[in-house]
Design a protein around this motif. Structure first.
Motif, PDB file in Angstrom:
ATOM      1  N   GLN A   7     -25.089  10.287 -44.489  1.00 19.92           N
ATOM      2  CA  GLN A   7     -24.779   9.191 -45.410  1.00 19.92           C
ATOM      3  C   GLN A   7     -24.103   8.048 -44.659  1.00 19.92           C
ATOM      4  O   GLN A   7     -24.393   6.884 -44.904  1.00 19.92           O
ATOM      5  CB  GLN A   7     -23.890   9.684 -46.562  1.00 19.92           C
ATOM      6  CG  GLN A   7     -23.747   8.689 -47.680  1.00 19.92           C
ATOM      7  CD  GLN A   7     -25.061   8.415 -48.403  1.00 19.92           C
ATOM      8  OE1 GLN A   7     -25.930   9.265 -48.502  1.00 19.92           O
ATOM      9  NE2 GLN A   7     -25.202   7.212 -48.908  1.00 19.92           N
ATOM     10  N   LEU A  10     -26.721   6.120 -42.856  1.00 20.94           N
ATOM     11  CA  LEU A  10     -27.453   5.240 -43.775  1.00 20.94           C
ATOM     12  C   LEU A  10     -26.660   3.971 -44.076  1.00 20.94           C
ATOM     13  O   LEU A  10     -27.226   2.881 -44.151  1.00 20.94           O
ATOM     14  CB  LEU A  10     -27.773   5.975 -45.080  1.00 20.94           C
ATOM     15  CG  LEU A  10     -28.879   7.023 -45.022  1.00 20.94           C
ATOM     16  CD1 LEU A  10     -28.975   7.752 -46.359  1.00 20.94           C
ATOM     17  CD2 LEU A  10     -30.208   6.389 -44.657  1.00 20.94           C
ATOM     18  N   ASN A  53     -33.067  -1.648 -52.255  1.00 19.27           N
ATOM     19  CA  ASN A  53     -33.362  -0.212 -52.239  1.00 19.27           C
ATOM     20  C   ASN A  53     -32.682   0.471 -51.056  1.00 19.27           C
ATOM     21  O   ASN A  53     -32.172   1.584 -51.190  1.00 19.27           O
ATOM     22  CB  ASN A  53     -34.868   0.026 -52.211  1.00 19.27           C
ATOM     23  CG  ASN A  53     -35.526  -0.309 -53.530  1.00 19.27           C
ATOM     24  OD1 ASN A  53     -34.878  -0.338 -54.574  1.00 19.27           O
ATOM     25  ND2 ASN A  53     -36.821  -0.581 -53.490  1.00 19.27           N
ATOM     26  N   VAL A  54     -32.657  -0.199 -49.904  1.00 18.71           N
ATOM     27  CA  VAL A  54     -31.971   0.344 -48.725  1.00 18.71           C
ATOM     28  C   VAL A  54     -30.472   0.442 -49.007  1.00 18.71           C
ATOM     29  O   VAL A  54     -29.836   1.460 -48.709  1.00 18.71           O
ATOM     30  CB  VAL A  54     -32.254  -0.516 -47.474  1.00 18.71           C
ATOM     31  CG1 VAL A  54     -31.379  -0.091 -46.305  1.00 18.71           C
ATOM     32  CG2 VAL A  54     -33.727  -0.454 -47.099  1.00 18.71           C
ATOM     33  N   GLU A  56     -29.029   0.674 -51.895  1.00 19.21           N
ATOM     34  CA  GLU A  56     -28.816   1.722 -52.906  1.00 19.21           C
ATOM     35  C   GLU A  56     -28.900   3.108 -52.283  1.00 19.21           C
ATOM     36  O   GLU A  56     -28.069   3.973 -52.562  1.00 19.21           O
ATOM     37  CB  GLU A  56     -29.857   1.601 -54.018  1.00 19.21           C
ATOM     38  CG  GLU A  56     -29.278   1.148 -55.315  1.00 19.21           C
ATOM     39  CD  GLU A  56     -30.279   1.219 -56.451  1.00 19.21           C
ATOM     40  OE1 GLU A  56     -29.865   1.724 -57.514  1.00 19.21           O
ATOM     41  OE2 GLU A  56     -31.418   0.760 -56.305  1.00 19.21           O
ATOM     42  N   ALA A  57     -29.887   3.314 -51.426  1.00 22.46           N
ATOM     43  CA  ALA A  57     -30.042   4.618 -50.768  1.00 22.46           C
ATOM     44  C   ALA A  57     -28.841   4.944 -49.891  1.00 22.46           C
ATOM     45  O   ALA A  57     -28.483   6.114 -49.730  1.00 22.46           O
ATOM     46  CB  ALA A  57     -31.324   4.632 -49.939  1.00 22.46           C
ATOM     47  N   SER A  58     -28.201   3.915 -49.343  1.00 20.13           N
ATOM     48  CA  SER A  58     -27.036   4.133 -48.494  1.00 20.13           C
ATOM     49  C   SER A  58     -25.785   4.421 -49.313  1.00 20.13           C
ATOM     50  O   SER A  58     -24.774   4.854 -48.773  1.00 20.13           O
ATOM     51  CB  SER A  58     -26.785   2.907 -47.608  1.00 20.13           C
ATOM     52  OG  SER A  58     -26.232   1.851 -48.370  1.00 20.13           O
TER      53      SER A  58
END
Length: 108
Positions: A7, A10, A53-54, A56-58
């Motif tokens: 995480q 990311l 989206n990147v 959010e994913a992080s």
């Protein structure tokens, strides 16, 4: 310390891009819609959504869709985790440099 290194990876990968850092900077002042985030950027709306989206994913950004408007906001807990990791490194180096300074002072 942040135990989930994947995480953390990311988060730093997400922050490596200047457009995403700009979005995070904007969101640090308060929530914004996707179109508001896209205004100052020289890219298509779909490119902005990909960047979001990147983020959010992080875990750095959270979005919520109400009707046709997608609102984004910063996730302070994720920023604190990255800040904590950085501060741990800074403190370790400060301690090392203090010991070096003490050693040099003793040898003079």
């Amino acid at each position: 310390m942040l135990h989930d290194t994947a995480q953390l990876d990311l988060m730093f990968q997400a922050l490596a891009d200047p457009a995403r850092r700009g979005m995070v900077e904007r969101l640090s002042r308060g929530p914004a819609s996707v179109s508001q985030l896209a205004e100052p950027l020289a890219m298509s709306l779909s490119a902005v959504v990909q960047h979001l989206n990147v983020l959010e994913a992080s875990g750095l950004v959270r979005t919520e869709k109400v009707g046709r408007v997608r609102t984004c906001q910063i996730e302070p807990k994720a920023l604190r985790a990255a800040e904590h990791w950085i501060n741990e490194r800074r403190l370790a180096w400060e301690r090392r440099l203090d010991r070096l300074g003490d050693f040099l002072a003793e040898t003079e």
